[in-house]
Design a protein around this motif. Structure first.
Motif, PDB file in Angstrom:
ATOM      1  N   ALA A 126      42.203  38.179  28.379  1.00 27.07           N
ATOM      2  CA  ALA A 126      41.868  36.993  28.729  1.00 27.07           C
ATOM      3  C   ALA A 126      43.125  35.956  28.774  1.00 27.07           C
ATOM      4  O   ALA A 126      44.064  36.109  28.018  1.00 27.07           O
ATOM      5  CB  ALA A 126      40.791  36.497  27.899  1.00 27.07           C
ATOM      6  N   ILE A 127      42.874  34.823  29.706  1.00 27.37           N
ATOM      7  CA  ILE A 127      44.031  33.951  29.731  1.00 27.37           C
ATOM      8  C   ILE A 127      43.862  33.337  28.337  1.00 27.37           C
ATOM      9  O   ILE A 127      42.903  32.873  27.748  1.00 27.37           O
ATOM     10  CB  ILE A 127      43.067  32.636  30.587  1.00 27.37           C
ATOM     11  N   GLY A 128      45.345  33.164  27.939  1.00 31.56           N
ATOM     12  CA  GLY A 128      45.382  32.609  26.465  1.00 31.56           C
ATOM     13  C   GLY A 128      44.980  33.206  25.367  1.00 31.56           C
ATOM     14  O   GLY A 128      44.818  32.523  24.184  1.00 31.56           O
ATOM     15  N   ASP A 169      52.785  36.284  35.576  1.00 32.32           N
ATOM     16  CA  ASP A 169      51.975  34.921  35.581  1.00 32.32           C
ATOM     17  C   ASP A 169      51.865  34.716  37.120  1.00 32.32           C
ATOM     18  O   ASP A 169      52.595  34.903  37.966  1.00 32.32           O
ATOM     19  CB  ASP A 169      52.663  33.890  34.745  1.00 32.32           C
ATOM     20  N   LEU A 170      51.007  33.613  37.333  1.00 32.51           N
ATOM     21  CA  LEU A 170      50.667  32.965  38.648  1.00 32.51           C
ATOM     22  C   LEU A 170      51.827  32.213  38.892  1.00 32.51           C
ATOM     23  O   LEU A 170      52.417  32.522  40.091  1.00 32.51           O
ATOM     24  CB  LEU A 170      49.508  32.122  38.647  1.00 32.51           C
ATOM     25  N   CYS A 204      45.636  37.547  41.248  1.00 32.27           N
ATOM     26  CA  CYS A 204      45.073  37.448  39.913  1.00 32.27           C
ATOM     27  C   CYS A 204      45.282  38.750  39.052  1.00 32.27           C
ATOM     28  O   CYS A 204      44.701  38.867  37.746  1.00 32.27           O
ATOM     29  CB  CYS A 204      43.556  37.043  39.988  1.00 32.27           C
ATOM     30  N   VAL A 209      48.566  39.347  34.173  1.00 37.01           N
ATOM     31  CA  VAL A 209      48.122  38.100  34.562  1.00 37.01           C
ATOM     32  C   VAL A 209      46.929  37.850  33.572  1.00 37.01           C
ATOM     33  O   VAL A 209      46.121  39.063  33.553  1.00 37.01           O
ATOM     34  CB  VAL A 209      47.875  37.794  36.015  1.00 37.01           C
ATOM     35  N   GLY A 210      46.538  36.812  33.257  1.00 37.66           N
ATOM     36  CA  GLY A 210      45.145  36.718  32.393  1.00 37.66           C
ATOM     37  C   GLY A 210      43.965  36.930  33.144  1.00 37.66           C
ATOM     38  O   GLY A 210      43.898  35.949  33.849  1.00 37.66           O
ATOM     39  N   ASN A 211      43.230  37.874  33.048  1.00 37.91           N
ATOM     40  CA  ASN A 211      42.179  38.227  33.744  1.00 37.91           C
ATOM     41  C   ASN A 211      41.426  39.683  33.287  1.00 37.91           C
ATOM     42  O   ASN A 211      42.174  40.454  33.037  1.00 37.91           O
ATOM     43  CB  ASN A 211      42.568  38.368  35.409  1.00 37.91           C
ATOM     44  N   LEU A 212      40.231  39.515  32.960  1.00 37.59           N
ATOM     45  CA  LEU A 212      39.595  40.683  32.240  1.00 37.59           C
ATOM     46  C   LEU A 212      38.827  41.514  33.499  1.00 37.59           C
ATOM     47  O   LEU A 212      38.152  42.537  33.200  1.00 37.59           O
ATOM     48  CB  LEU A 212      38.534  40.147  31.439  1.00 37.59           C
ATOM     49  N   ILE A 213      39.266  41.077  34.840  1.00 36.50           N
ATOM     50  CA  ILE A 213      38.484  41.704  35.940  1.00 36.50           C
ATOM     51  C   ILE A 213      39.317  42.765  36.837  1.00 36.50           C
ATOM     52  O   ILE A 213      39.579  43.953  36.518  1.00 36.50           O
ATOM     53  CB  ILE A 213      37.602  40.908  36.752  1.00 36.50           C
ATOM     54  N   THR A 251      37.995  33.118  20.020  1.00 37.07           N
ATOM     55  CA  THR A 251      37.771  31.562  20.396  1.00 37.07           C
ATOM     56  C   THR A 251      37.154  31.519  21.775  1.00 37.07           C
ATOM     57  O   THR A 251      36.643  30.543  22.127  1.00 37.07           O
ATOM     58  CB  THR A 251      38.907  30.922  20.670  1.00 37.07           C
ATOM     59  N   GLU A 252      37.008  33.022  22.301  1.00 42.74           N
ATOM     60  CA  GLU A 252      36.283  32.806  23.709  1.00 42.74           C
ATOM     61  C   GLU A 252      34.686  33.240  23.486  1.00 42.74           C
ATOM     62  O   GLU A 252      33.897  33.304  24.482  1.00 42.74           O
ATOM     63  CB  GLU A 252      37.008  33.870  24.555  1.00 42.74           C
ATOM     64  N   MET A 291      32.491  38.704  25.031  1.00 42.23           N
ATOM     65  CA  MET A 291      33.363  39.061  26.015  1.00 42.23           C
ATOM     66  C   MET A 291      33.430  40.410  26.363  1.00 42.23           C
ATOM     67  O   MET A 291      33.612  40.693  27.477  1.00 42.23           O
ATOM     68  CB  MET A 291      34.833  38.818  25.356  1.00 42.23           C
TER      69      MET A 291
END
Ligand SMILES: Nc1nc2c(ncn2[C@@H]2O[C@H](COP(=O)(O)OP(=O)(O)OP(=O)(O)O)[C@@H](O)[C@H]2O)c(=O)[nH]1
Ligand SMILES: Nc1nc2c(ncn2[C@@H]2O[C@H](COP(=O)(O)OP(=O)(O)OP(=O)(O)O)[C@@H](O)[C@H]2O)c(=O)[nH]1
Ligand SMILES: [Mg+2]
Ligand SMILES: [Mg+2]
Ligand SMILES: [Zn+2]
Ligand SMILES: [Zn+2]
Lengths: 210, 210
Positions: A31-33, A58-59, A84, A111-115, A134-135, A139
């Motif tokens: 995940a992002i962050g 990263d983007l 992404c 890149v931050g993305n779970l998909i 923290t998410e 998740m």
């Protein structure tokens, strides 16, 4: 369909190039962050007797790349601009810019993305997927595919579980339903708690104790 | 190219259908686990004299949908299965399943992702993009596009800024560089701090004080 086939072909190419140079490579997703860069930074300091390299996907921006460089390790930045997820094509170019004969262990931060990253293998030996307490506690059940397909899953920032009212057992139960045989590691990447277990699970020697 | 044109056509259709029913709709985007559902839940309780409805976009599961239903508001779940963003086509079907004559304000919670959703307008009046201090201080400079294009940006979980060693001013400075005229709101969505300001910025009456 053709895009995925082409990607798989390139991933194979990457994998044989890495093998030729005796490099073990890991795809660090999440995940992002969630703490991907922090985990790679700490591992790069603590892994003994092996030379670490990194690719920062990263983007935009050079933030993660500069963090890697501050640890004096060979590193390359990939800016995807719009995509992404990293793919094998991006990675094949990054490998051209790395001193492959000076690296034993290569971490590729996706890149931050779970998909989407789950559909694009990069040619690495294993995937490590990172989420953070923290998410929230949902998740894993919300993104079953990436946790089913990754060899190692990490729950990071466990130091914040209490203040977040997140019960880590809920996350662990969801994980077991989706991936009964996979490895799930709990981390506080800033303090280094759990990193030894992570290093062990990917088969690299780790300096004791932090 | 065709996909985006087709999406824009459908977004227009959604927008006129919403207008016909006098519904103001908001696209709530953001990082995974940043607090989108919590924000919509709290707004649905605190917005006065207007009837709130919600669409819960997720890869899998009914978690967010059930949270909305627990607030006794009309809601629909969209499971995208593989897509890392909602599009106007998904939303057009969700609108068919909602009692449009019983809704004044519609929140559409997009899939957690700071990249692709920006290319797929849904037909809403405004976008609200949510990040959390727990993701670090570099989220905005790493994902410039979505913050440049959204009318309202939210930094959530400010209650955790200290424990995360995150300086909110750094985030705010990055924001001003990318979107000098946009609105940036700081929130603790669990306690409700900042939600009145958010309600004001989207022009809805809010019950005072929490
Ligand atoms: N409290 C706490 N904070 C952590 C931990 N690990 C990382 N962080 C913090 O979380 C924030 C994000 O960490 P990063 O390592 O940048 O996360 P990332 O997954 O690489 O982020 P992106 O590349 O932007 O997707 C930073 O402020 C880190 O200091 C942890 O175990 N505990
Ligand atoms: N400390 C703190 N926690 C919060 C705040 N807002 C939300 N949370 C918590 O953060 C976690 C995730 O919140 P959600 O509302 O589910 O986030 P989301 O953006 O809807 O998540 P996804 O739909 O899964 O992407 C939950 O455990 C919430 O209780 C806040 O302001 N402060
Ligand atoms: Mg990173
Ligand atoms: Mg949600
Ligand atoms: Zn993607
Ligand atoms: Zn996408």
């Amino acid at each position: 369909k053709n895009i995925l086939d082409e990607n798989n072909r390139l991933a194979e190419k990457n994998s044989s190039l890495l093998e030729k140079h005796g490099i073990r490579a890991f795809n660090v997703l999440g995940a992002i962050g969630s703490g991907k860069t922090t985990i790679i930074e700490t591992l790069s300091e603590e892994i003994e007797n092996l030379r670490v390299g990194a690719i920062a996907g990263d983007l935009a921006g050079q933030d993660d790349y500069l963090r890697f460089k501050s640890h004096d390790i060979p590193a390359v930045a990939i800016n995807t601009g719009k995509d992404c997820h990293l793919d094998a094509h991006y990675v094949s170019h990054a490998l051209e810019d790395l001193p492959l004969d000076e690296i034993d262990i290569l971490f590729i931060e996706n890149v931050g993305n779970l998909i989407c990253p789950v559909d694009f293998p990069l040619g690495t030996e294993m995937s490590i997927v990172v989420i953070s307490v923290t998410e929230g506690d949902d998740m894993i059940r919300k993104h079953p595919l990436i946790f089913a397909r990754s060899e190692i899953s990490v729950i990071n920032k466990i130091d914040l579980a209490d203040v977040m009212d997140v019960d880590i057992n809920v996350i662990e139960t969801d994980f077991r339903k989706i991936n009964p045989h996979g490895k799930l590691i709990k981390l506080d990447a800033r303090k280094g708690d759990g990193l030894e277990e992570l290093a062990e699970s990917i088969g690299v020697p780790y300096s004791l104790p932090l």
